[in-house]
Design a protein around this motif. Structure first.
Motif, short mmCIF file in Angstrom:
data_model
loop_
_atom_site.label_atom_id
_atom_site.label_comp_id
_atom_site.label_asym_id
_atom_site.label_seq_id
_atom_site.Cartn_x
_atom_site.Cartn_y
_atom_site.Cartn_z
N ASP A 116 1.54 2.70 7.66
CA ASP A 116 0.43 2.08 7.44
C ASP A 116 0.93 0.63 6.96
O ASP A 116 0.71 0.01 5.98
CB ASP A 116 -0.26 2.72 6.40
N ASN A 174 1.54 7.14 2.38
CA ASN A 174 2.03 6.24 3.39
C ASN A 174 3.66 6.47 3.57
O ASN A 174 4.01 5.34 4.02
CB ASN A 174 1.58 4.85 3.00
N ASP A 215 0.94 -1.27 0.09
CA ASP A 215 -0.01 -0.10 0.05
C ASP A 215 0.64 1.38 0.10
O ASP A 215 0.87 2.02 0.89
CB ASP A 215 -0.97 0.23 1.11
MG MG Z 1 -3.52 0.82 4.07
#
Ligand code: MG
Ligand code: GN1
Length: 352
Positions: free
Chosen positions: A225, A210, A205
């Motif tokens: 994250d 992030n 991700d």
């Molecule tokens: Mg995520």
């Protein structure tokens, strides 16, 4: 205060940090978990999160994956994140509402949801490369697939086809354009899913927001994250970063004319990865241009499937949000397809 009262959250924090009172405020980013910033009078100290049980049915395995990875994600040029142990002596606390975890807040840090700066794109590439470098020898067998087939495109296409057969006629009608795009684009990407590539521990991700940057120096500090740390292929992380870095528009920009593919930002992203000692095989390097098409596409398919399934998976703030997200993602997919040749050249120059 979001979904939980101040009192409730403060009580919960007692189990991680006894005898201190904090100011707790929701951070409304992300489509999955509930996230809160925890501040003392001197400033932000922690990030508190409730793990979404509908998405992550095995929160204990998820936390074990994160703990394993964090042991390796600690280096001179990679900022360490620490999970606070709870009163149960675990890196999380379980109560009637689910699993909660508390992480240290990295001071002087900032995230960007979009950028037009080459330095940010470069730094993002550098830190993603660093993450992979640090985890290159990770014991794959010890990591659990907490969301099996997360980036398995043929499986996602099956789920989408199932959704078509059960959704309403109205939804189907409103999704015609996206349906046509899937039909014409999937055949171009399906061969990529059959490539034989080394399995790695991926972040899964790696969108720009992030990545934590230093507010003062703009260097990338680390990835955050970490819920989707699982096995995967490098092009997943590369493509996900590219879709949010090379496009200067916000992830929810509905004016498709504003969605861009900026060659100079792509170059900077690749140059940042290349600052790490070589860690990619030639086969992996070859997958990166198509990987940049693959990731926005699979996200678009997932968003569309959720739209057809009446928004069961992603948090939405209005009925058609998943459909809009899909169209935005497919627009970038098309723009990336138009730049395949450019990406190949750039990758050959900088990485191969
Ligand atoms: Mg995520
Ligand atoms: C979800 O909640 P967030 O933003 O961390 C999703 C990702 C998507 C992202 C879209 C577990 O992540 O796959 O890239 O939305 N995470 C999960 O921005 O499905």
């Amino acid at each position: 205060m979001g979904r939980y009262s101040d009192n409730y959250l403060n009580h919960l924090l007692e189990c991680f940090i006894p005898d201190k009172t904090f100011r707790i405020s929701p951070i409304d980013i992300g489509f999955i978990n509930d996230t809160y910033l925890v501040e003392s009078p001197t400033g932000p100290e922690y990030v508190l999160q409730r793990i979404n049980p509908a998405v992550f049915s095995n929160a204990e395995a998820l936390m074990a994956n994160i703990s394993l990875a964090l042991q390796k994600l600690d280096n001179r040029d990679y900022q360490k994140i620490t999970l606070v142990q709870s009163c149960d002596n675990k890196p999380y606390f379980k109560d009637g509402k689910g699993y909660w975890r508390l992480m240290t807040y990295i001071p002087d840090s900032i995230t960007y949801s979009t950028t037009d700066k080459e330095q940010i794109a470069f730094e993002a590439g550098r830190i993603i490369g660093r993450f992979h470098h640090l985890l290159a020898n990770a014991p794959l067998k010890e990591y659990v697939d907490t969301i099996p087939d997360f980036h398995n495109l043929p499986k996602r296409i099956h789920q989408f086809e199932d959704a078509i057969t059960t959704t309403s006629a109205n939804k189907l009608k409103s999704a015609q354009k996206a349906l046509g795009f899937i039909e014409s684009t999937y055949p171009l990407l399906e061969p990529l899913t059959r490539e034989v590539l080394p399995m790695r521990i991926c972040h899964n991700d790696t969108k720009l927001n992030n990545i934590l940057f230093s507010k003062s120096t703009q260097t990338a500090l680390c990835l955050i994250d970490l819920d989707t740390i699982m096995k995967g292929y490098f092009y997943y992380d590369f493509g996900d970063a590219a879709r949010t870095i090379v496009n200067t528009a916000q992830e929810d920009e509905k004016n498709l004319e504003k969605i861009t593919f900026e060659p100079h930002l792509f170059k900077a992203l690749v140059a940042g990865i290349a600052t790490n000692d070589p860690f990619l095989s030639q086969e992996e390097i070859k997958t990166l241009p198509l990987g940049t098409v693959f990731m926005p596409f699979i996200h678009g398919v997932r968003a569309l499937t959720d739209y057809l399934n009446h928004n069961k998976y992603y948090k939405v703030s209005y009925e058609n949000q998943n459909l809009d997200r899909c169209l935005i993602l497919f627009d970038f997919t098309e723009k990336a397809l138009d730049h395949l040749h450019f990406m190949q050249e750039c990758i050959n120059n900088k990485l191969a």
